[in-house]
Design an enzyme around this catalytic site. Sequence first.
Site, PDB file in Angstrom:
ATOM      1  N   ALA A 190     -33.441  25.836   1.811  1.00 25.97           N
ATOM      2  CA  ALA A 190     -34.459  24.793   1.889  1.00 25.97           C
ATOM      3  C   ALA A 190     -34.035  23.753   2.924  1.00 25.97           C
ATOM      4  O   ALA A 190     -33.002  23.099   2.783  1.00 25.97           O
ATOM      5  CB  ALA A 190     -34.647  24.131   0.523  1.00 25.97           C
ATOM      6  N   TYR A 203     -40.571  21.110  -6.313  1.00 26.78           N
ATOM      7  CA  TYR A 203     -40.506  20.224  -5.155  1.00 26.78           C
ATOM      8  C   TYR A 203     -41.921  19.785  -4.750  1.00 26.78           C
ATOM      9  O   TYR A 203     -42.892  20.091  -5.429  1.00 26.78           O
ATOM     10  CB  TYR A 203     -39.710  20.897  -4.040  1.00 26.78           C
ATOM     11  CG  TYR A 203     -38.282  21.174  -4.492  1.00 26.78           C
ATOM     12  CD1 TYR A 203     -37.472  20.134  -4.960  1.00 26.78           C
ATOM     13  CD2 TYR A 203     -37.757  22.467  -4.517  1.00 26.78           C
ATOM     14  CE1 TYR A 203     -36.185  20.379  -5.424  1.00 26.78           C
ATOM     15  CE2 TYR A 203     -36.468  22.714  -4.975  1.00 26.78           C
ATOM     16  CZ  TYR A 203     -35.687  21.665  -5.433  1.00 26.78           C
ATOM     17  OH  TYR A 203     -34.417  21.902  -5.900  1.00 26.78           O
ATOM     18  N   LEU A 206     -32.906  37.578 -11.053  1.00 27.94           N
ATOM     19  CA  LEU A 206     -32.068  38.504 -11.820  1.00 27.94           C
ATOM     20  C   LEU A 206     -32.375  39.960 -11.514  1.00 27.94           C
ATOM     21  O   LEU A 206     -32.469  40.804 -12.401  1.00 27.94           O
ATOM     22  CB  LEU A 206     -32.168  38.225 -13.316  1.00 27.94           C
ATOM     23  CG  LEU A 206     -31.298  37.062 -13.825  1.00 27.94           C
ATOM     24  CD1 LEU A 206     -31.444  36.889 -15.329  1.00 27.94           C
ATOM     25  CD2 LEU A 206     -29.824  37.257 -13.467  1.00 27.94           C
ATOM     26  N   CYS A 212     -29.584  26.714  -1.250  1.00 29.17           N
ATOM     27  CA  CYS A 212     -29.037  25.451  -0.755  1.00 29.17           C
ATOM     28  C   CYS A 212     -27.513  25.476  -0.766  1.00 29.17           C
ATOM     29  O   CYS A 212     -26.893  25.968  -1.711  1.00 29.17           O
ATOM     30  CB  CYS A 212     -29.545  24.292  -1.595  1.00 29.17           C
ATOM     31  SG  CYS A 212     -31.281  23.930  -1.341  1.00 29.17           S
ATOM     32  N   ARG A 245     -28.153  34.478  -5.887  1.00 26.65           N
ATOM     33  CA  ARG A 245     -26.760  34.350  -6.354  1.00 26.65           C
ATOM     34  C   ARG A 245     -26.020  35.676  -6.314  1.00 26.65           C
ATOM     35  O   ARG A 245     -24.827  35.710  -6.046  1.00 26.65           O
ATOM     36  CB  ARG A 245     -26.756  33.778  -7.775  1.00 26.65           C
ATOM     37  CG  ARG A 245     -27.410  32.416  -7.851  1.00 26.65           C
ATOM     38  CD  ARG A 245     -27.479  31.882  -9.271  1.00 26.65           C
ATOM     39  NE  ARG A 245     -28.490  30.842  -9.356  1.00 26.65           N
ATOM     40  CZ  ARG A 245     -28.538  29.933 -10.315  1.00 26.65           C
ATOM     41  NH1 ARG A 245     -27.636  29.941 -11.270  1.00 26.65           N
ATOM     42  NH2 ARG A 245     -29.481  29.025 -10.329  1.00 26.65           N
ATOM     43  N   GLN A 288     -36.774  28.326   5.341  1.00 26.05           N
ATOM     44  CA  GLN A 288     -37.651  27.758   4.325  1.00 26.05           C
ATOM     45  C   GLN A 288     -37.778  26.262   4.602  1.00 26.05           C
ATOM     46  O   GLN A 288     -36.796  25.517   4.530  1.00 26.05           O
ATOM     47  CB  GLN A 288     -37.080  27.977   2.925  1.00 26.05           C
ATOM     48  CG  GLN A 288     -37.998  27.486   1.809  1.00 26.05           C
ATOM     49  CD  GLN A 288     -37.349  27.576   0.455  1.00 26.05           C
ATOM     50  OE1 GLN A 288     -36.416  26.833   0.163  1.00 26.05           O
ATOM     51  NE2 GLN A 288     -37.832  28.484  -0.389  1.00 26.05           N
ATOM     52  N   ARG A 307     -43.547  30.300  -0.647  1.00 24.05           N
ATOM     53  CA  ARG A 307     -42.872  30.588  -1.914  1.00 24.05           C
ATOM     54  C   ARG A 307     -43.497  29.726  -3.004  1.00 24.05           C
ATOM     55  O   ARG A 307     -43.677  28.527  -2.817  1.00 24.05           O
ATOM     56  CB  ARG A 307     -41.368  30.302  -1.828  1.00 24.05           C
ATOM     57  CG  ARG A 307     -40.606  30.886  -3.020  1.00 24.05           C
ATOM     58  CD  ARG A 307     -39.118  30.647  -2.950  1.00 24.05           C
ATOM     59  NE  ARG A 307     -38.387  31.679  -3.681  1.00 24.05           N
ATOM     60  CZ  ARG A 307     -37.095  31.625  -3.948  1.00 24.05           C
ATOM     61  NH1 ARG A 307     -36.360  30.597  -3.538  1.00 24.05           N
ATOM     62  NH2 ARG A 307     -36.506  32.599  -4.607  1.00 24.05           N
ATOM     63  N   PRO A 359     -33.593  31.950   0.121  1.00 24.05           N
ATOM     64  CA  PRO A 359     -32.987  30.668   0.496  1.00 24.05           C
ATOM     65  C   PRO A 359     -32.084  30.150  -0.620  1.00 24.05           C
ATOM     66  O   PRO A 359     -32.454  30.191  -1.801  1.00 24.05           O
ATOM     67  CB  PRO A 359     -34.193  29.743   0.682  1.00 24.05           C
ATOM     68  CG  PRO A 359     -35.363  30.645   0.862  1.00 24.05           C
ATOM     69  CD  PRO A 359     -35.061  31.878   0.069  1.00 24.05           C
TER      70      PRO A 359
END
Length: 364
Positions: A57, A183, A302, A25, A325, A100, A231, A23
């Site tokens: 999310a 969160y 990564l 955003c 990413r 998610q 998660r 996920p």
Amino acid sequence: MSQLFSPITFGPLSLSNRIVIAPMCQYSSTDGLANDWHRIHLGQLAQSGAGLLILEATAVLPEGRISWADLGLWDDATEAALAAVLASVRQWSPMPIGVQLAHAGRKASTARPWDGGGALPPDDPDGWQTLAPSACGYLDSDPTPQALDSAGIDAVVDAFVEAARRAERIGLELIEIHAAHGYLLHQFLSPLSNQRDDEYGGSLENRLRLLVRVFDAVREAVSEKISVGVRISATDWVEGGWDLPQSMALAQVLDARGCQFLHVSSGGLDHRQKIPVAPGYQVPFAAAIKPLVNMPVIAVGLITEPRQAEAIVSNGKADAIALARGILYDPRWPWHAAAALGAKVTPAPQYLRCEPQDARGVFG
């Protein structure tokens, strides 16, 4: 044979390979509504060749958004908007899609990242009163969140349930409950943010209580056709906070309750975190949890090179890997990984002509 490109199941959901799009955003909604940006964004990722795409999310309540521009799934309007986007994407891709479900808690009511990302006070036109386990903010300078009372906790659980039902109704095949990155559900887990003295605070069992309630309620609310997982952040990277031993205990609790996958990330709860960022820096957390549970464990963070990802899976450190990413930068990463590892992907027929000369056979 590549283990990365071997099939895997998350409960009832079968995936063609072990590459998961994590996920991410997009901060591109208005009033929680999915729109043309999501149609473009998800459409390209659905052509990537990954085994699974998990939507960003998605807030279960308006006050659970990270920013005013977050995606939501809390009413008929947000459900209809997301259904329309998904219909466009599915018309051209068979890739399984999950969501998610999230509540940002004290990290809600912020500006978009490219607008500075700072906390917005309740009197800001784009801000609102935040909620948390305890009346302490992420930063001392942030507006003070309101500590949830028992009725507020019940409302959060109910909101996750209602969003899960909406997710199944619009054909999503997987639900990931967001209990990571600082969160709300992570805030209840960590002793750094949870200073309660009731049944939701103090002992590990008490701090797990809300996440377990949410998981049980969501699992009960949707059919057995839907995969439900969680998660987590395996550690806060701060002394005295949530850590790997507590994560290992949580994983075993969730596994015993029928959790169908665990997605293992880290950090995000406390600004004092010191993270030794390096390739695959979170993989050891997944590797530590994996022998303790029956459910598949996803490693993330990564993971950028095909042979690195292959080694993680083939050496038994995780059952699947997630890209975030890296797949934004290279939306065809799974194609390139298949070519490097001697595996095959099945692209849309419109793209068959682009198979390169030096990777003949990658399109199966």
